[in-house]
Design a protein around this motif. Structure first.
Motif, PDB file in Angstrom:
ATOM      1  N   LEU A 166      38.552  36.748  27.053  1.00 24.02           N
ATOM      2  CA  LEU A 166      37.375  37.092  27.843  1.00 24.02           C
ATOM      3  C   LEU A 166      37.793  37.347  29.283  1.00 24.02           C
ATOM      4  O   LEU A 166      38.392  36.480  29.924  1.00 24.02           O
ATOM      5  CB  LEU A 166      36.339  35.968  27.798  1.00 24.02           C
ATOM      6  CG  LEU A 166      35.022  36.219  28.546  1.00 24.02           C
ATOM      7  CD1 LEU A 166      34.295  37.432  27.981  1.00 24.02           C
ATOM      8  CD2 LEU A 166      34.125  34.979  28.487  1.00 24.02           C
ATOM      9  N   GLU A 167      37.492  38.549  29.769  1.00 21.74           N
ATOM     10  CA  GLU A 167      37.799  38.909  31.143  1.00 21.74           C
ATOM     11  C   GLU A 167      36.658  39.770  31.695  1.00 21.74           C
ATOM     12  O   GLU A 167      36.018  40.522  30.959  1.00 21.74           O
ATOM     13  CB  GLU A 167      39.131  39.644  31.236  1.00 21.74           C
ATOM     14  CG  GLU A 167      39.569  39.912  32.669  1.00 21.74           C
ATOM     15  CD  GLU A 167      41.071  40.111  32.832  1.00 21.74           C
ATOM     16  OE1 GLU A 167      41.459  40.681  33.874  1.00 21.74           O
ATOM     17  OE2 GLU A 167      41.832  39.709  31.931  1.00 21.74           O
ATOM     18  N   PHE A 168      36.450  39.627  32.998  1.00 14.86           N
ATOM     19  CA  PHE A 168      35.383  40.343  33.697  1.00 14.86           C
ATOM     20  C   PHE A 168      35.978  41.009  34.924  1.00 14.86           C
ATOM     21  O   PHE A 168      36.715  40.373  35.691  1.00 14.86           O
ATOM     22  CB  PHE A 168      34.287  39.349  34.104  1.00 14.86           C
ATOM     23  CG  PHE A 168      33.106  39.964  34.809  1.00 14.86           C
ATOM     24  CD1 PHE A 168      32.367  40.966  34.216  1.00 14.86           C
ATOM     25  CD2 PHE A 168      32.712  39.510  36.057  1.00 14.86           C
ATOM     26  CE1 PHE A 168      31.265  41.518  34.857  1.00 14.86           C
ATOM     27  CE2 PHE A 168      31.613  40.039  36.709  1.00 14.86           C
ATOM     28  CZ  PHE A 168      30.885  41.056  36.101  1.00 14.86           C
ATOM     29  N   ALA A 169      35.697  42.304  35.100  1.00 14.81           N
ATOM     30  CA  ALA A 169      36.211  43.062  36.241  1.00 14.81           C
ATOM     31  C   ALA A 169      35.062  43.692  37.004  1.00 14.81           C
ATOM     32  O   ALA A 169      34.265  44.440  36.435  1.00 14.81           O
ATOM     33  CB  ALA A 169      37.182  44.134  35.769  1.00 14.81           C
ATOM     34  N   LEU A 170      34.979  43.407  38.278  1.00 16.16           N
ATOM     35  CA  LEU A 170      34.001  44.010  39.170  1.00 16.16           C
ATOM     36  C   LEU A 170      34.674  45.095  40.001  1.00 16.16           C
ATOM     37  O   LEU A 170      35.823  44.943  40.422  1.00 16.16           O
ATOM     38  CB  LEU A 170      33.425  42.962  40.122  1.00 16.16           C
ATOM     39  CG  LEU A 170      32.229  42.130  39.653  1.00 16.16           C
ATOM     40  CD1 LEU A 170      31.925  41.056  40.704  1.00 16.16           C
ATOM     41  CD2 LEU A 170      30.994  43.006  39.427  1.00 16.16           C
ATOM     42  N   PHE A 171      33.958  46.199  40.242  1.00 25.35           N
ATOM     43  CA  PHE A 171      34.468  47.222  41.144  1.00 25.35           C
ATOM     44  C   PHE A 171      33.382  47.543  42.164  1.00 25.35           C
ATOM     45  O   PHE A 171      32.197  47.286  41.922  1.00 25.35           O
ATOM     46  CB  PHE A 171      34.915  48.470  40.377  1.00 25.35           C
ATOM     47  CG  PHE A 171      33.829  49.185  39.624  1.00 25.35           C
ATOM     48  CD1 PHE A 171      33.150  50.260  40.188  1.00 25.35           C
ATOM     49  CD2 PHE A 171      33.475  48.787  38.339  1.00 25.35           C
ATOM     50  CE1 PHE A 171      32.151  50.925  39.486  1.00 25.35           C
ATOM     51  CE2 PHE A 171      32.475  49.441  37.630  1.00 25.35           C
ATOM     52  CZ  PHE A 171      31.812  50.515  38.211  1.00 25.35           C
ATOM     53  N   PRO A 172      33.735  48.117  43.325  1.00 20.68           N
ATOM     54  CA  PRO A 172      32.751  48.252  44.403  1.00 20.68           C
ATOM     55  C   PRO A 172      31.700  49.318  44.200  1.00 20.68           C
ATOM     56  O   PRO A 172      30.742  49.371  44.955  1.00 20.68           O
ATOM     57  CB  PRO A 172      33.623  48.572  45.632  1.00 20.68           C
ATOM     58  CG  PRO A 172      34.928  49.016  45.104  1.00 20.68           C
ATOM     59  CD  PRO A 172      35.098  48.415  43.747  1.00 20.68           C
TER      60      PRO A 172
ATOM     61  N   LEU B 244      27.942  36.406  29.995  1.00 23.65           N
ATOM     62  CA  LEU B 244      29.300  35.871  29.967  1.00 23.65           C
ATOM     63  C   LEU B 244      29.308  34.420  29.499  1.00 23.65           C
ATOM     64  O   LEU B 244      30.239  33.975  28.824  1.00 23.65           O
ATOM     65  CB  LEU B 244      29.942  35.992  31.349  1.00 23.65           C
ATOM     66  CG  LEU B 244      30.274  37.422  31.795  1.00 23.65           C
ATOM     67  CD1 LEU B 244      30.679  37.442  33.267  1.00 23.65           C
ATOM     68  CD2 LEU B 244      31.385  38.022  30.935  1.00 23.65           C
ATOM     69  N   GLU B 245      28.268  33.670  29.841  1.00 24.73           N
ATOM     70  CA  GLU B 245      28.164  32.292  29.353  1.00 24.73           C
ATOM     71  C   GLU B 245      28.048  32.268  27.827  1.00 24.73           C
ATOM     72  O   GLU B 245      28.677  31.430  27.163  1.00 24.73           O
ATOM     73  CB  GLU B 245      26.953  31.601  29.991  1.00 24.73           C
ATOM     74  CG  GLU B 245      26.600  30.240  29.388  1.00 24.73           C
ATOM     75  CD  GLU B 245      27.634  29.164  29.683  1.00 24.73           C
ATOM     76  OE1 GLU B 245      27.508  28.062  29.117  1.00 24.73           O
ATOM     77  OE2 GLU B 245      28.578  29.415  30.458  1.00 24.73           O
TER      78      GLU B 245
ATOM     79  N   HIS C 148      34.862  43.070  30.058  1.00 23.61           N
ATOM     80  CA  HIS C 148      33.622  43.646  30.593  1.00 23.61           C
ATOM     81  C   HIS C 148      33.884  44.146  32.011  1.00 23.61           C
ATOM     82  O   HIS C 148      34.409  43.411  32.854  1.00 23.61           O
ATOM     83  CB  HIS C 148      32.520  42.593  30.605  1.00 23.61           C
ATOM     84  CG  HIS C 148      31.198  43.090  31.108  1.00 23.61           C
ATOM     85  ND1 HIS C 148      30.038  42.941  30.386  1.00 23.61           N
ATOM     86  CD2 HIS C 148      30.831  43.737  32.252  1.00 23.61           C
ATOM     87  CE1 HIS C 148      29.025  43.469  31.061  1.00 23.61           C
ATOM     88  NE2 HIS C 148      29.496  43.960  32.204  1.00 23.61           N
ATOM     89  N   THR C 149      33.470  45.385  32.291  1.00 22.67           N
ATOM     90  CA  THR C 149      33.629  45.981  33.614  1.00 22.67           C
ATOM     91  C   THR C 149      32.255  46.362  34.153  1.00 22.67           C
ATOM     92  O   THR C 149      31.418  46.910  33.422  1.00 22.67           O
ATOM     93  CB  THR C 149      34.522  47.237  33.536  1.00 22.67           C
ATOM     94  OG1 THR C 149      35.769  46.892  32.920  1.00 22.67           O
ATOM     95  CG2 THR C 149      34.785  47.805  34.919  1.00 22.67           C
TER      96      THR C 149
END
Length: 271
Positions: A242-248, A205-206, A175-176
């Motif tokens: 399961l992975e999570f990526a945040l970008f600015p 995500l939980e 998820h991004t």
């Protein structure tokens, strides 16, 4: 030959919004339930990324995002852009439980099989992604039928409230999301005068951690890829990820997403 014709069609599509692409054929690829555009790499039997447009978007618009499409083609992936169904006069996806309309899981399965029959894409390596409303669709399809695609890669979308009580699993999901997204905020928001409520991304995500049988709620590790800040969970069921990526940035498919996502996918067992 198909690659040259595909790129020519794609470049024409960028300059002329009325054109569509069905690999080396003019017009949209049609199935019984809808249609899609597709671009193919040079290699035969390629893996496939199916990417769903946002609310009010189009399949043509998806292929205009050359910053996403070209890296996928260069990595050897075919790119499919299905056309959403009409909702309130605009193209979107019938994702919310209880809504009437097209069975989107059946349509997307039908579209992929059509691409297998026409173009020889690899049915065992099909990734489903989407942006905004397309990402909502990815979330709900993955929840109800996780075996439909080999992995799920939503951008800027999640569940709506009330959240599903549970999801089937295991699921492989990347998820991004944008830190400053104010269209689909991380905390969710009210829509339609309060009739609808986008859910909290971290609550979603939980749900995925539970579906994947993860032993702990805290991330197992962290990394960065350019401006992306990433976290992942291990110690979960076999066959899950399961992975999570945040970008600015905000509500967009960010630059660099395609390569990062493919690196993640190809690093999975069987990816």
């Amino acid at each position: 030959m198909i690659r040259e014709l595909t790129l020519a069609t794609g470049l024409a599509l960028v300059g002329q919004s009325g054109l569509a692409a069905c690999a080396d054929q003019e017009g949209m690829c049609e199935t019984a339930s809808g249609g899609y555009h597709i671009e193919l790499p040079k290699d035969e039997n390629p893996p496939l990324v199916v990417f769903l447009h946002g609310y009010g978007g189009t399949a043509t618009g998806t292929l205009k995002n050359r910053g996403m499409v070209e890296p996928l083609l260069e990595r050897g992936y075919a790119v499919m852009a299905p056309e959403g169904s009409e909702r309130n006069g605009r193209q979107s996806w019938n994702f919310f439980p209880g809504w009437e309309g097209r069975d989107e899981t059946a349509f997307l399965t039908e579209a992929v099989q059509d691409a297998v029959d026409r173009f020889g894409v690899d049915t065992d390596r099909v990734v489903l992604g989407g942006f905004s409303a397309g990402a909502f669709m990815v979330y709900y399809l993955a929840c109800a039928a996780p075996d439909t695609f080999s992995a799920y890669v939503p951008v800027s979308g999640g569940f709506w409230r009330p959240d599903p009580e549970s999801c089937d699993g295991p699921v492989r999901m990347f998820h991004t999301h944008g830190w400053t997204d104010n269209v689909v905020p991380l905390e969710g928001r009210l829509l339609g005068g309060g009739r609808f409520h986008q859910g909290d991304i971290f609550a979603g995500l939980e749900i995925w951690r539970v579906a994947n049988g993860c032993v702990d709620t805290k991330p197992s590790g962290f990394s960065t890829t350019g401006s992306f800040m990433r976290r992942y969970w291990s110690g979960c069921d076999d066959g899950s990820a399961l992975e999570f990526a945040l970008f600015p940035g905000g509500h967009t498919v960010p630059k660099g997403w395609a390569d990062m996502m493919i690196d993640w996918y190809e690093g999975l067992p069987g990816g």
